[in-house]
Enzyme design. Sequence first.
Site, PDB file in Angstrom:
ATOM      1  N   HIS A 491       0.836  -1.201   0.000  1.00  0.00           N
ATOM      2  CA  HIS A 491       0.000   0.000   0.000  1.00  0.00           C
ATOM      3  C   HIS A 491       0.875   1.257   0.000  1.00  0.00           C
ATOM      4  CE1 HIS A 491      -3.487   2.529   1.435  1.00  0.00           C
ATOM      5  NE2 HIS A 491      -2.487   3.211   1.984  1.00  0.00           N
ATOM      6  N   GLU A 492       1.847   1.308   0.900  1.00  0.00           N
ATOM      7  CA  GLU A 492       2.685   2.520   1.004  1.00  0.00           C
ATOM      8  C   GLU A 492       3.563   2.688  -0.232  1.00  0.00           C
ATOM      9  OE1 GLU A 492       1.727   4.522   3.073  1.00  0.00           O
ATOM     10  OE2 GLU A 492       0.760   3.276   4.593  1.00  0.00           O
ATOM     11  N   HIS A 495       1.631   4.199  -2.974  1.00  0.00           N
ATOM     12  CA  HIS A 495       1.404   5.645  -2.836  1.00  0.00           C
ATOM     13  C   HIS A 495       2.422   6.450  -3.658  1.00  0.00           C
ATOM     14  CE1 HIS A 495      -1.992   6.302  -0.349  1.00  0.00           C
ATOM     15  NE2 HIS A 495      -1.516   5.742   0.733  1.00  0.00           N
ATOM     16  N   GLU A 552      -5.790   6.599  -1.954  1.00  0.00           N
ATOM     17  CA  GLU A 552      -5.795   5.486  -1.003  1.00  0.00           C
ATOM     18  C   GLU A 552      -6.336   4.215  -1.654  1.00  0.00           C
ATOM     19  OE1 GLU A 552      -4.357   5.453   1.777  1.00  0.00           O
ATOM     20  OE2 GLU A 552      -3.964   7.598   1.965  1.00  0.00           O
ATOM     21  N   ASP A 556      -4.496   0.708  -2.014  1.00  0.00           N
ATOM     22  CA  ASP A 556      -5.048  -0.560  -1.513  1.00  0.00           C
ATOM     23  C   ASP A 556      -5.027  -1.630  -2.610  1.00  0.00           C
ATOM     24  OD1 ASP A 556      -5.619   0.277   1.056  1.00  0.00           O
ATOM     25  OD2 ASP A 556      -7.740   0.675   0.685  1.00  0.00           O
TER      26      ASP A 556
HETATM   27 ZN   LIG Z   1      -2.426   5.235   2.450  1.00  0.00          ZN
END
Ligand SMILES: [Zn+2]
Length: 655
Positions: A491-492, A495, A552, A556
């Site tokens: 997830h990070e 980003h 986000e 995900d």
């Molecule tokens: Zn996030």
Amino acid sequence: MTLAQSGIVPAWMDRGADPCADFYAYACGGFLKTAVIPPDRSSWGAIQLVVKENEELLRRTLEAAAAAKHGADPIADKLGTYYAACMDEDAIERAGLAPIRPLLDVAAGVTDGKSAARAVIALHAASVFPLFGIGPQQDFADATQVIAALDQGGLGLPDRKYYLESKGTMEKTRRVYAAHIERMFALAGRAPAEAKTAAANAMAIETALARVQQTDVVRRDPRKVYHRVDRAGLEQRVAPAFPWGDYLAKLDIPKVTAITVNDPAYYTAIARLLETERPAALRDYLTWTVLRESAGELGRAWVAEAHTMERELAGVKELPPRWRRCVERVDDDLGELLGRGYVAARFTGDSKARAVELTRAIYAAMRAELDALPWMDDPTRTAAKQKLEKMAYLVGFPDAWREYGFPVRRDDFAGNVRAAVRWEQARQLAKIGSPVDRLDWQMTPPTVNAYYDATLNQIALPAGQLQPPFFGARFHPAVNFGSTGGGTIGHEITHGFDDEGSQFDGDGNLRDWWSKSTKSRFADATKCVIEQYGAYEAVPKVKLDGKLTAGENIADNGGVKIAYQAYQQWKAQQAAPPPREVEGLTDDQLYFLAYGQSWCDQATPEKLETMAHSNPHAPPRWRVNGVIVNQPGFGAAFQCKPGAPMSPGKPCSVW
Ligand SMILES: [Zn+2]
């Protein structure tokens, strides 16, 4: 290995639910049927479980430190003193308003625009922030430089739209907020009629600020919040009426010349507001800002009244016990002192090595994914791979612990808090003009969360997130890959490549490294995600904002997809692969189940609605099902019929 040993919580599942029809119900149905939200929390779930364990551990640490003989250990002394002062409610009660009297006097001294500007300066110097905020920021145009950044602020409600719109319960929230302001003024000693007028004044000024503030969706575009005006521009063109020289001098950064503002028009507008607004209204707004920001440092009646907004916006029925609020306070203000003991208790042995190994495996899968993505042309692919190569990671806890160079006293809680926030403000502002510190953490070790920083091009994974049920050194690897690998690390990393992060290059500069054709394909893929999530409801009649949550949701979806590939690649390399099956569930099923269970969560409707209006994250149900419907490996893992609700075909796919 049993299912429980694998890291999956069998009781949280609903084996009767069809995973292909509603995966969230399958992974979390058992949990949702029995979960009770404690009256002093806004939700109860996997995250809160870890949060609660952490709070209890830290409480024991702090109580022992507070009871220990003074002088034995300077770290324990400071922690114990700070905590004891916070717990001493009688002393706090006796102090009354005295701790914030100087700040209230500053606000009360406003008689015209000039004195209002002086009051704003004095409050900012004391870390109370009406109108706007200031902090260090890497220059988007040259990330090797740290410059000063001013940003809009000074509102008591979560977002400008609460002042201007009427979606869901917003109108009611406005009424509750105005009544709360009125009661706070009454507590401060105003007569009923005066308190009412003061609340109306504060509300009118916050509404005026809201009108000239940028929307949360606009603010996701880095080009819209970066305007390097420099000091001369600020002083001469943007807001000449405001005494910026005095401002920077009082904040102890007199020489700063490199300044960016989120939006020049905002500062023009607030300088004008100070010049034209009635002094009485400005006095009330500034007084209200002081009361709002410092209520937590005052006596019982203040703390109880401040809880009004937690009840309204998050559905927290009861005030959390004092010890919990004090643990949180110490974590906020002395987090890297408190974090040392936490790490020693909860992140020892091979925990860090295992987490780093997992991180490396996710990076490797992302690298392979970049090689394989059909929609990228080669020049963009090369630039993307360079960005990934440069993306750094921090795991667990800092290499060097922060020292907190301010004294604390056992009988002066409010004084301790003021000292802590001033110290932190000075630490932050000292970064301006200094070399970038790539090892500085933005979260404390016990924090159950993680982040990506685009200007550092760096992810950070605090030890608090690397705990059961998210991560266990002895868990089935599919569980660690699904939960921490996908939900956190993947997830990070993603980003860095979402609709916002992708605008920064590997060095953290805001620079377009995308070819035109690839960019338009990326925009199409992003649009698919925006439309998908924009159709989901947070609570009945309140839909998610697809644009606000796009970054986000991309993270995900990308995280779970990449970590799935990472697991397959990692497994193929093992001499002794992990069990293929646990209690009738295949390891691929465990992978998705672990991700799903990481979001088992029951939240109050108030919290869900507030999130929909102001938070870039989708609610847990959609963080699971919204992701699952797009996963190429899911349908096969659960043998879903094509067209089943969780395997509908035509997935949205960005990364
Ligand atoms: Zn996030």
